[in-house]
Write an enzyme that holds these catalytic residues in place. Structure first.
Site, short mmCIF file in Angstrom:
data_model
loop_
_atom_site.label_atom_id
_atom_site.label_comp_id
_atom_site.label_asym_id
_atom_site.label_seq_id
_atom_site.Cartn_x
_atom_site.Cartn_y
_atom_site.Cartn_z
N THR A 16 0.82 -1.22 0.00
CA THR A 16 0.00 0.00 0.00
C THR A 16 0.85 1.26 0.00
O THR A 16 0.32 2.36 -0.20
CB THR A 16 -0.94 0.04 1.22
N TYR A 154 16.51 -6.29 13.49
CA TYR A 154 16.10 -6.20 12.09
C TYR A 154 17.10 -6.92 11.18
O TYR A 154 16.71 -7.73 10.33
CB TYR A 154 16.00 -4.73 11.68
#
Length: 264
Positions: A16, A154
């Site tokens: 998106t 991460y």
């Protein structure tokens, strides 16, 4: 090189905004039918409107589902039962003191950045292999190889994703399905703008803040600028094509030369 993905159906998770939206746009421009994925119908519908305006006449499918859950993965498969090109783009990132990262946060990064991709590969790879053609791409990061001190959780999750890629490429051997990672370097997205301002003076104008961030925190970059999402998308579109049929099991860098290596 003319890339034609007409007749192919792609699913891009987390599409998106940012890199995901750029990838979805690139695939749609090449003629693919593209599943646009986000957690809410409102975000998905807004993204479809934007991409549709950029690529008039494209074929976009709403896939409103949280693919970090088993239920969400099933909902995605219900929306797009057949997927020829799977792009596992969804991911979270952020900076944190390594000694302050809790067990729960470590698990959250693994669940979102690794297990969500594994789950969707399990879902769609068998059908690709049956049909004798498919493309799986996992969007990794330079942090998988050059792990930043402020983003250990991460980096480790993206390192795991490289292993996931190589393992599933072996599983798909000889089937006509390729499985690759795309190692994205520091990229200019809204989320990254927020991250940059966590590390440099918030009073600086964006152009100065970007340069200061690269100078202080990413000095290895040979581009000496943030990469634009469309530059990542270009590699993904190529890997989704027939022209990339002999490239599998790889970790291809679109990192602006950030990783100091003579190997891809």
């Amino acid at each position: 090189m003319h890339i034609d993905l007409t007749g192919r159906t792609a699913l891009v998770t987390g599409s998106t905004q940012g890199i995901g939206a750029a990838i979805a746009t690139g695939l749609a421009r090449a003629g693919a039918r593209v599943g646009i994925n986000g957690r809410t119908k409102e975000r998905v519908d807004a993204a479809i409107a934007k991409i549709g305006a950029r690529v008039p006449g494209c074929d976009l499918v709403a896939v409103a589902a949280d693919v970090t859950t088993e239920e969400g993965a099933r909902a995605a498969a219900d929306a797009l039962p057949r997927v020829d090109v799977l792009v596992n783009n969804l991911g979270i990132f952020g900076s944190a003191d390594p000694l302050e990262i809790t067990d729960a946060e470590w698990r959250r990064y693994f669940e979102v950045n690794v297990l969500a991709a594994v789950r969707l590969i399990r879902q769609f790879l068998p059908g690709m292999a049956e049909r004798g053609w498919g493309r799986v791409q996992n969007i990794a990061s330079d942090s998988a190889v050059a792990i930043p001190a402020e983003m250990i959780h991460y980096g480790v999750s993206k390192t795991a994703l490289l292993s996931v890629t190589r393992g599933f490429a072996k599983q798909a051997a000889g089937t006509g399905v390729t499985v690759n990672s795309v190692i994205a370097g520091p990229t200019h997205t809204g989320g990254v703008e927020d991250f940059v301002y966590e590390l440099v003076d918030r009073e600086l104008p964006w152009d100065e803040a970007q340069r200061e961030f690269m100078r202080l925190h990413r000095p290895q970059s040979l581009l000496q600028r943030l990469i634009e999402p469309e530059e990542i998308a270009n590699m993904v579109v190529y890997l989704a094509s027939d022209q990339a049929s002999a490239t599998t099991g790889g970790a291809l860098r679109v990192d602006g030369g950030y990783v100091d290596s003579i190997l891809p």
